[in-house]
Design an enzyme around this catalytic site. Structure first.
Site, PDB file in Angstrom:
ATOM      1  N   LYS A 124       0.817  -1.174  -0.154  1.00 38.92           N
ATOM      2  CA  LYS A 124      -0.089  -0.108  -0.070  1.00 38.92           C
ATOM      3  C   LYS A 124       1.010   1.203   0.173  1.00 38.92           C
ATOM      4  CE  LYS A 124      -3.620  -2.744   1.946  1.00 38.92           C
ATOM      5  NZ  LYS A 124      -4.911  -2.712   2.844  1.00 38.92           N
ATOM      6  N   SER A 184      -6.523  -9.190   6.730  1.00 43.43           N
ATOM      7  CA  SER A 184      -5.762  -9.316   8.117  1.00 43.43           C
ATOM      8  C   SER A 184      -5.040 -10.743   8.080  1.00 43.43           C
ATOM      9  CB  SER A 184      -6.954  -9.317   9.127  1.00 43.43           C
ATOM     10  OG  SER A 184      -7.314  -7.910   9.086  1.00 43.43           O
TER      11      SER A 184
HETATM   12  P1  PGA Z   1      -4.571  -6.514   5.519  1.00 42.08           P
HETATM   13  O1  PGA Z   1      -4.694  -5.889   3.891  1.00 42.08           O
HETATM   14  O2  PGA Z   1      -3.905  -7.550   5.257  1.00 42.08           O
HETATM   15  O3  PGA Z   1      -3.608  -5.182   5.987  1.00 42.08           O
HETATM   16  O4  PGA Z   1      -6.110  -6.433   5.873  1.00 42.08           O
HETATM   17  C1  PGA Z   1      -4.870  -6.833   2.742  1.00 42.08           C
HETATM   18  C2  PGA Z   1      -5.135  -6.136   1.468  1.00 42.08           C
HETATM   19  O5  PGA Z   1      -5.654  -5.067   1.615  1.00 42.08           O
HETATM   20  O6  PGA Z   1      -4.773  -6.491   0.390  1.00 42.08           O
END
Ligand code: PGA
Length: 253
Positions: A11, A215
């Site tokens: 991200k 998550s």
């Molecule tokens: P997260 O994000 O593992 O932080 O929940 C997963 C994603 O958005 O691909």
């Protein structure tokens, strides 16, 4: 047999030093993962080329992915990056239709479908993200929601295009919340997606990799990845620490 795939979605995290360090640590620990699992990392656009150079120096494969793309090859689209430009710097995977793009940046199903097609036109593999909101799950319309998102892409490119694509099931309520879908919930949706594709083309359906995101961490990965229709994971927060990410990758082995 579908090879397991674990992708780190960084991200908008990781400045220059952090991103380089993270890649170096993942490279250093890669041997522990074993080659039964394919892994990839998706840094921000601005770090892609530097990470591509680091990955070009190693003698095993860590795939490079982008988090977004625009579907036109060139033109007056201020702030956008073309699939063609990504292909030039050895990007091989592109995340399409992440719920953060859909929700925060207003991406529609038809825009997502156009991006999917552009990525394949440039010989890269789209990772199509699909997922229901908390409200949709509560109302019992999870299947309708995910199938509508899949249909938007199927209508544009046809089922055969899924020979060269990955689907990521990402329940929106599980992303970045610390609440994971249970292995049974994940399996149920993955099976629904595969079954829907199988009605159009059984061979494509049995070959396409459907990975889970939301998550995922080193404590819950193994149980989720053990489900028959779960072919790995798209990992956000937990992919920002090399040791944690490598441990999740090992769980897929
Ligand atoms: P997260 O994000 O593992 O932080 O929940 C997963 C994603 O958005 O691909």
């Amino acid at each position: 047999m579908r090879q397991k795939l674990v992708i780190g979605n960084w991200k908008m995290h990781g400045g220059r030093d952090q991103a380089d360090e993270l890649v170096k640590c993942i490279v250093a620990g890669f041997k522990e993962v074993g080659n039964a699992v394919q892994i990839g990392v998706c840094p921000s656009f601005i770090r892609l080329e530097a990470v591509a150079k680091l990955l070009a120096e190693i003698d095993f494969e860590i795939r490079l992915g982008a988090q977004n793309v625009y579907y036109e090859d060139q033109g007056a689209y201020t702030g956008e990056v073309a699939a063609k430009m990504l292909a030039e710097i050895d990007v091989s995977l592109v995340i399409i239709g992440h719920s953060e793009r859909r929700e925060i940046f207003g991406e529609t199903d038809s825009l997502v479908a156009a991006k999917f097609e552009a990525v394949q036109t440039h010989n890269m593999v789209p990772i199509l993200c699909i997922g229901e909101s908390f409200e949709e799950r509560e109302r019992g319309i999870t299947n309708q929601a995910i199938i509508a998102q899949l249909d938007a892409v199927l209508d544009r490119v046809g089922v055969a295009a899924f020979r060269r694509a990955v689907i990521a099931y990402e329940p929106i309520w599980a992303i970045g919340t610390g609440v994971t879908a249970t292995p049974e919930q994940a399996q149920e949706v993955h099976w629904t997606l595969r079954d829907y594709l199988a009605k159009r083309d059984a061979a494509v359906a049995s070959a396409v990799r459907i990975i889970y995101g939301g998550s995922v961490n080193s404590a819950n990965a193994r149980e989720i990845f053990n489900q028959v229709d779960v072919d790995g994971g798209l990992v956000g927060g937990a992919s920002l620490k090399a040791e944690e990410f490598l441990s999740i990758c090992k769980s897929a082995n």
